[in-house]
Motif scaffolding. Structure first.
Motif, short mmCIF file in Angstrom:
data_model
loop_
_atom_site.label_atom_id
_atom_site.label_comp_id
_atom_site.label_asym_id
_atom_site.label_seq_id
_atom_site.Cartn_x
_atom_site.Cartn_y
_atom_site.Cartn_z
N ILE A 94 -25.74 19.57 40.49
CA ILE A 94 -24.64 20.20 41.22
C ILE A 94 -25.20 21.23 42.19
CG2 ILE A 94 -22.51 21.51 41.02
CD1 ILE A 94 -22.32 20.56 38.12
N TRP A 126 -18.24 19.61 43.70
CA TRP A 126 -18.21 19.31 42.27
C TRP A 126 -16.81 19.39 41.69
CZ3 TRP A 126 -19.40 17.26 37.93
CH2 TRP A 126 -19.15 17.87 36.69
N SER A 149 -27.66 22.70 37.41
CA SER A 149 -27.03 23.48 38.48
C SER A 149 -27.89 24.72 38.73
CB SER A 149 -25.61 23.89 38.09
OG SER A 149 -25.04 24.72 39.09
#
Length: 290
Positions: free
Chosen positions: A70, A118, A133
């Motif tokens: 992400i 996302w 992430s």
């Protein structure tokens, strides 16, 4: 959580990275995240891969796992992990230039990249073997929703590794006004998490906290290296115009933001946090309903 009076939209975040794209690529390179420095680290590139190796170790990546990155930037982290661990990586970015460059540089069938937020991504439920992430959370408005979607997407027993900035108690009051609010405005952060927020969001999203740590002493040296690169680029370019980056007011603002973050680290107003979360297996979830 320390919010801004006016929250930037996802489009504004993407536009920010598009605006400074040449400078990020010139100064930071392919990887737009901090590096992890230990006694044996000799370069920024090595420090950057150290952080990825640390994340991969906590994710417990095995061959043919499906990992989601992400805020993937140019997809360099995914390419590194896919090559090293033979896993599949899908990266998400809201910046059009990062998506364009990432698509050009991706030559592996194990790595793909999408220009997608996302929070709007149509994520398959209970299927992913891991989520990464790095330094993306501060750009997200609905931070609890960010954690909740991780829980919905991970397969039971799988993990997420998050690194992010978090404000300490020292970051409130005058330092919030002098450092953190201008930092958030300059970097297009809708808000910045407080230390207590991170574990609270994870636990309330029914994710088990496997590990939480302050990595600030290990990563802050990255900014010294970046500052040296920036100064070198400025000195080399100040009297040149052909095929060189132009340094003006916007670039000065970018440099000021880097200085604010360095000061916030040194003064203890902000920490660089590592959070490792695990989705409980089904039997564990049934015993501990949310």
């Amino acid at each position: 959580m320390l919010p801004l009076p006016e929250s930037p939209s996802v489009t504004e975040v993407g536009n920010y990275y598009d605006t400074f794209d040449p400078h990020y690529r010139h100064i930071w390179g392919e990887h737009l995240h901090h590096g992890y420095w230990d006694a044996s680290t000799r370069s920024t590139d090595q420090a950057i891969t150290n952080l990825l190796d640390l994340a991969a170790e906590w994710l417990q990546i095995t061959r043919d796992d499906h990992i989601l990155d992400i805020g993937c930037g140019y997809g360099a982290s995914g390419r590194y992990l896919a090559e090293r661990h033979k896993c599949y990586v899908l990266g998400l970015t809201v910046a059009r230039e990062q998506f364009r460059v990432g698509k050009q540089r991706n030559q592996s069938s194990r790595v793909s990249i999408q220009h997608t937020d996302w929070m709007e991504f149509d994520a398959p439920k209970n299927t992913l073997n891991g989520i990464l992430s790095l330094e993306c959370l501060s750009h997200v408005s609905n931070k609890y929703g960010f954690f909740k979607k991780i829980e919905e997407t991970l397969s039971p027993g799988s993990r997420a590794v998050i690194t992010c900035l978090a404000a300490t108690n020292r970051g409130k009051g005058s330092l919030q006004q002098l450092l953190i609010t201008p930092l958030c405005q300059g970097a297009r952060f809708p808000s910045i998490a407080e230390l207590s927020d991170l574990e609270y969001w994870g636990q309330n999203a029914n994710l088990r906290i496997v590990h939480a740590a302050d990595l600030t002493p290990r990563v802050s040296k990255t900014w010294l290296a970046i500052s040296i690169r920036s100064a070198r680029a400025f000195l080399l370019n100040r009297n040149r115009s052909h095929d060189q980056l132009q340094f003006g007011r916007k670039e000065l603002q970018l440099s000021l933001n880097a200085i604010r973050l360095q000061l916030a680290y040194w003064l203890g107003a902000i920490q660089y946090r590592l959070l490792v979360l695990e989705k409980p297996k089904r039997r564990e979830t049934s015993k501990n309903p949310s």
